[in-house]
Design an enzyme around this catalytic site. Structure first.
Site, PDB file in Angstrom:
ATOM      1  CG  HIS A   1     -14.594  68.788  14.543  1.00 29.89           C
ATOM      2  ND1 HIS A   1     -14.111  67.582  14.068  1.00 29.89           N
ATOM      3  CD2 HIS A   1     -15.123  68.513  15.762  1.00 29.89           C
ATOM      4  CE1 HIS A   1     -14.335  66.628  14.953  1.00 29.89           C
ATOM      5  NE2 HIS A   1     -14.951  67.167  15.997  1.00 29.89           N
TER       6      HIS A   1
ATOM      7  CG  ASP B   1     -10.470  67.999  12.673  1.00 26.13           C
ATOM      8  OD1 ASP B   1     -11.445  68.753  12.856  1.00 26.13           O
ATOM      9  OD2 ASP B   1      -9.704  67.659  13.606  1.00 26.13           O
TER      10      ASP B   1
ATOM     11  CD  GLU C   1     -12.751  69.015  18.271  1.00 25.63           C
ATOM     12  OE1 GLU C   1     -13.120  69.039  19.459  1.00 25.63           O
ATOM     13  OE2 GLU C   1     -12.421  67.960  17.690  1.00 25.63           O
ATOM     14  CD  GLU C   2     -11.268  64.817  16.870  1.00 24.04           C
ATOM     15  OE1 GLU C   2     -10.817  64.791  18.027  1.00 24.04           O
ATOM     16  OE2 GLU C   2     -12.392  64.382  16.579  1.00 24.04           O
TER      17      GLU C   2
END
Length: 380
Positions: free
Chosen positions: A70, A72, A133-134
């Site tokens: 990811h 982010d 994703e976070e």
């Protein structure tokens, strides 16, 4: 080989914080791939200002392996000894937001692109880079939905979250939610004429605790995890404006972690049923109360069997023995749910993630690049 540390510096310099537009980092990665003759599909999400990237190296018409990461990062926050978005070296550590979670793995992927392009690949390598994703594995869902139009069905997925280069077979699933409790405001001298939203929220907190204790006593249990059962907890409760005012609103944010074999939404549904049981008699008695529910994030557990062929492959690629389970969550469960056997294996230690002066070792990057070379050889 393009230097992974230099690429990591470029990636860290772009503050690709979750829930924010990510065009700058998408352009950086696309440009790097294009310089090596690799075309990347940009897959915008419904937000309109964020996109996933998907690229294939090697033949497109045969099943291959997905290497997933990811783009982010979480917000930098306080406590840094320098600029979070300027990669610095302290000893043998590279310090910057996202260095380990998980731009280090992405940097290694990009560094190995020239070698992937030169290799006589008989099976493709797919690079899958997601957004947000976070905050609940948001972007990857849209990318997985489009895989049938992008490539032949992949035979495996390796998610490069930090695991000290040990292949990880399992993690719990997760659901998080927000309950907004509505009541009726009034003066604290006449609480009988009002409906206290904080009091009802407190009952809901007690319900969450009771459900958690029930899972702890009765299971189901999974011996690979600590704790071995599913868990629930309240992380935020906020309501009221003053001690002399009966509050008419209160917010409760909660989270559940579900062992493999338990759908996280069954825990959500059990909580919702309990909330309804609390509210129904109050409303029947004429009280002006209500509870609004919202799911904030949701992803399934990862559960790769001990005897899965991917375990043996990942151990051979990484040179490390597999780890049965970890406590953090990843996108791997979503790839598995889509029918793609998945495993976690990436550079660095998860304890470095989400903290001030987040860092990864140069040796970690070198070890990850060595693993990726073995993946390339396997696909050739």
């Amino acid at each position: 080989m393009t230097d992974a540390a230099a690429l990591l510096a470029d990636l860290v310099a772009i503050p690709s914080v979750c829930r924010m537009p990510n065009g700058a980092i998408v352009d950086l990665v696309r440009d790097h791939l294009a310089r090596h003759g690799v075309e990347a599909a940009m897959l915008p999400g419904p937000e309109g200002d964020r996109a996933n990237l998907f690229a294939t190296i090697g033949p497109r018409d045969v099943p291959g392996i997905v290497l997933s990461g990811h783009l982010d990062v979480v917000p930098a926050g306080e406590g840094w000894s320098g600029d979070p978005f300027t990669l610095r070296q302290i000893g043998d550590r590279l310090v910057g937001r996202g260095a380990v979670d998980m731009k280090g793995f992405v940097a290694c992927l990009l560094a190995l692109v020239p070698e992937m392009v030169r290799a006589p690949l008989s099976r493709p390598i797919h690079l899958a880079l997601s957004y947000d994703e976070e905050v609940g594995c948001v972007g990857v869902r849209h990318m997985i939905a489009r895989l049938p139009e992008l490539c032949s069905a992949p035979v495996a997925c390796l998610v490069g979250e930090p695991s000290e280069m040990r292949p990880v077979l399992r993690h719990k699933g997760k659901v998080a939610g927000r309950l907004t409790v509505r009541g009726r405001a009034g003066h604290s001298s006449r609480p009988d004429l009002a409906d206290n939203a904080v009091h009802l929220a407190a009952d809901i907190v007690g319900l969450v605790r009771s459900l958690h204790e029930g899972y702890a006593r009765q299971g189901p249990f999974h011996s690979q995890f600590e704790p071995a059962a599913s868990t629930l907890q309240v992380g935020i409760i906020a309501g009221g404006t003053g001690v002399n005012v009966v509050p008419d609103a209160c917010r409760v944010e909660w989270e559940a972690r579900a062992v493999p074999g338990t759908d996280p939404m069954t825990i959500h549904d059990a909580l919702q049923a309990g909330v309804s049981d609390l509210v129904a008699p109050l409303r029947a008695a004429g009280r002006a109360v209500a509870v609004e529910s919202e799911v904030l994030s949701l992803y399934p557990a990862l559960d790769l069997p001990d005897d899965a062929p991917l375990r043996d492959l990942a151990e051979a690629w990484s040179g490390r023995p597999a780890l049965g389970a970890v406590s953090y969550g990843t996108e791997a469960g979503l790839f598995q749910a889509a029918g793609i056997p998945s495993i976690i294996c990436g550079p660095g230690h998860i304890a470095e993630a989400h903290r001030p002066d987040e860092s990864i070792g140069r040796a970690d990057l070198e070890e990850c690049c060595a693993m990726l070379r073995r993946v390339i050889a396997h696909q050739s």
